[in-house]
Design an enzyme around this catalytic site. Structure first.
Site, short mmCIF file in Angstrom:
data_model
loop_
_atom_site.label_atom_id
_atom_site.label_comp_id
_atom_site.label_asym_id
_atom_site.label_seq_id
_atom_site.Cartn_x
_atom_site.Cartn_y
_atom_site.Cartn_z
N GLU A 227 0.84 -1.21 0.00
CA GLU A 227 0.00 0.00 0.00
C GLU A 227 0.87 1.26 0.00
OE1 GLU A 227 -3.63 0.35 0.20
OE2 GLU A 227 -2.87 2.29 -0.41
N SER B 253 -7.34 2.13 -3.63
CA SER B 253 -6.03 2.58 -3.16
C SER B 253 -5.19 3.09 -4.32
CB SER B 253 -5.27 1.43 -2.52
OG SER B 253 -5.76 1.16 -1.25
N ASP C 150 1.04 4.03 -3.02
CA ASP C 150 0.62 5.42 -2.78
C ASP C 150 1.73 6.39 -3.17
OD1 ASP C 150 -1.69 4.35 -1.78
OD2 ASP C 150 -1.24 4.76 0.32
#
Ligand code: NAG
Ligand code: NAG
Ligand code: NAG
Ligand code: NAG
Ligand code: NAG
Length: 597
Positions: free
Chosen positions: A306, A516, A310
């Site tokens: 994640e 995400s 990002d």
């Protein structure tokens, strides 16, 4: 539990006498679940000697003052548009009434909690009560703190299934935490698989290089969006699709982009470099700053999927805008012999507490985490949502992922009725954040079936949605009647690509999907808009929704096909205008800049 039915004379110096002498024994339930939340089970009593740090949210003196100010400074038609509030101005708006402060202190004093362990937040709207024994917390809150374990992750937390407050405090205290929020925010990332038919190809591998060479686009070189972007997303795809490739940020000494990270997810500097080398070779100097919040770590040998996703997409779209990664402690191991860190499950509070006390806050913030709304206690959700409103009032654009569960995954109401309902997500449903859903494919983009969307059961439809949302609900007729809340805040607000994103994790190429992916993408585009504004000596955009919902026709790529199935239903359909799958659509930077620049 036994209450002392005894009124006391308060021994604090009072300039004004308390309106009444409170009856502390007159307790009423503040929040309670009908049963232990799903996926958690009790493993025993709180360990001997355990302590807990409590946060108490105090109700503001003027209930609507903050939200009124937020809408004024965020509505392009209002004379105060862009006149964002300072920390001190926000503090004045959210300040509790002096009686509230006196009453709460008197209550804590009544329970022999020393003044030295009570500290206010910088705005005075929250009190932290540090390290009190569990037995004292149980008495204070009519609670029964126990150790609960999660059935999948084995994470252990100290929580209570319900808690109470003296009747006299209900008008003064918004929430006490941690108490009944058992949830654990999850990253909205659904798939993660190595590229190339399941083979994990280490960076440097010849096949890998050959494969990447065919996928890579030279920066800004796409005039139209290549069809390969329909099956594999690169930064070049997104920069072409959302029309950012020709923009060069100019306010990089003032503008920055923040990425909120939880659950021990670390973003790796060398992975970013590998990523940029492959996908944005004009930006290999890109780097980011790590800010550790409340015991958060930065382990550069423990890459998080994640976190890397990002940072890699935020950087590659916003470069050279400075990016800040916030590492907030997420899931510490349960150590019964030391204080259970309260951040186990209150990460938004820890992070917001930290951020709201900074002198400089990034103008744009991306968060790809969330939870089922119904698993978040209403009083907790309302208090946290108010903190997002504070950020907005101060000129920060706060973006959250809508979630990856369509209209719902576990679709059973947890209020004891066990009826089937669609499950909205929090903080996606907070009306003071901008929620990002997912799309897939190019020429045209369609809704990604994973894209969470729907209607809040906690937050009513905000005024900025009164034009576009009711027509959608009317168009539904009786379909899914009773499964969703026709008066709730609709989400998401906008969307961006959500599938087949190539990322580098631990030097290895992976392909991931989920909102995400959408959220840092949309946040990076917003951050470019903020760059444009700031470089023209204009204030940043701040809370975006009032602006977004008034530029409907021109600024978005409306997504008109696809749906978000779940709960054994076909889900909502994306269609012309706003829909609870892709919101208003995807952002076209080129067209948006003509509106906001
Ligand atoms: C806010 O920040 C200031 C300066 O960094 C610090 O002294 C103060 O303790 C902080 N207040 C809170 C409530 O965290
Ligand atoms: C990026 O920043 C980190 C931490 O500030 C630093 O250790 C690292 O050397 C930097 N990397 C590059 C390529 O500049
Ligand atoms: C960092 O992560 C690695 C890999 O997970 C682990 O072996 C190591 O103990 C961690 N270091 C620290 C200081 O936590
Ligand atoms: C629907 O949403 C409203 C807030 O807009 C709330 O008051 C109401 O309780 C919700 N209904 C249900 C069944 O959850
Ligand atoms: C990209 O933005 C420019 C304005 O900067 C606009 O003229 C153009 O139509 C946009 N392209 C697309 C494909 O939307």
């Amino acid at each position: 539990m036994i209450w002392r039915f005894l009124s006391i004379v308060v021994a604090v110096p009072l300039s004004v006498a308390l309106p009444i002498t409170p009856r502390w024994g007159d307790s009423q339930v503040k929040h309670s679940w009908v049963r232990v939340p799903r996926d958690w089970y009790c493993v025993g009593p709180a360990p001997e000697g355990a302590t807990i740090t409590l946060r108490i949210a105090l109700k503001p003196h003027r209930e609507d003052a903050l939200v009124e100010a937020l809408y004024q400074v965020s509505d392009p038609a209002h004379e105060r548009y862009g006149d964002h509030l300072s920390k001190a101005q926000v503090a004045a708006l959210v300040a509790p009434h002096p009686d509230t402060i006196r009453l709460v202190h008197a209550w804590l004093d009544h329970h022999d909690i020393p003044t030295s362990s009570i500290s206010p937040s910088h705005s005075g709207d929250w009190l932290t009560v540090s390290s009190i024994p569990i037995s004292q917390a149980n008495t204070l809150l009519g609670a029964s703190y126990k150790v609960y374990q999660h059935i999948e992750t084995n994470e252990r937390i100290l929580r209570t299934v319900g808690y109470s407050l003296p009747a006299a405090l209900h008008a003064h205290v918004a929430v006490v935490a941690p108490t009944t929020y058992f949830g654990r925010p999850r990253p909205w990332r659904r798939t993660s698989h190595p590229i190339s038919n399941g083979r994990i190809l280490p960076h440097g591998d010849a096949d890998f290089q050959a494969e990447i060479a065919t996928l890579r686009g030279k920066p800004g070189s796409f005039v139209t969006v290549p069809s390969s972007c329909g099956s594999l997303i690169t930064p070049s795809c997104l920069r072409a699709l959302y029309n950012t490739s020709t923009y060069i940020p100019a306010a990089t000494s003032k503008n920055s982009l923040g990425i909120a990270g939880y659950l021990d997810e670390y973003a790796i500097h060398t992975d970013l470099k590998t990523f940029m080398t492959n996908f944005r070779s004009d930006a290999i100097t890109a780097n980011f700053t790590v800010v550790k919040v409340n015991g958060g770590l930065d382990n550069q040998t423990d890459p998080g999927v994640e976190a890397n996703l990002d940072i890699q997409y935020a950087e590659s779209i916003s470069f050279p805008t400075p990016n800040i990664y916030y590492s907030t402690a997420g899931s510490p191991p349960f150590k019964p012999d030391v204080e259970q860190r309260t951040n186990t499950n209150e990460p938004y509070l820890d992070w917001l507490d930290f951020l709201l006390n900074q002198t400089t806050i990034p103008q744009t913030i991306s968060t790809s985490y969330g939870d089922d709304e119904q698993t978040v206690p209403l009083d907790y959700a309302q208090s946290v949502c108010t903190l997002f409103a504070q950020l907005g009032a101060m000129g920060v654009s706060v973006l959250f992922a809508s979630g990856d569960t369509g209209v719902g995954f576990d679709c059973v109401a947890n209020d004891g009725t066990d009826r089937t309902i669609f499950i909205p997500n929090f903080p996606a449903t907070c009306p003071f954040v901008t929620t990002v859903g997912g799309t897939t494919g190019v020429n045209p983009e369609t809704a990604a079936s994973l894209s969470s969307g729907g209607f809040s059961n906690y937050f009513a439809r905000p005024s900025y949605q009164t034009t576009v949302v009711p027509p959608f609900i009317t168009s539904m007729g009786t379909l899914f009647k009773g499964l969703y809340n026709t008066s709730g805040r609709g989400f998401p607000d906008i969307a961006a690509q959500a599938e087949n994103f190539q990322i580098v994790v631990g030097g290895v190429m992976e392909v991931v999907g989920g909102t995400s992916c959408s959220t840092p993408t949309a946040a990076a585009i917003v951050s470019l808009l903020n760059d444009l504004r700031i470089s023209q000596d204009k204030p940043p955009l701040g809370f975006l929704n009032p602006l977004l919902y008034t530029s409907l026709d021109t600024a978005f790529n409306d997504i008109t096909s696809g749906s978000n199935p779940g709960c054994g239903r076909s889900g909502f359909n994306a269609g012309v205008g706003w829909d609870p799958v892709t919101g208003l659509g995807t952002l076209d930077f080129g067209r948006l800049r003509t509106i906001v620049g």
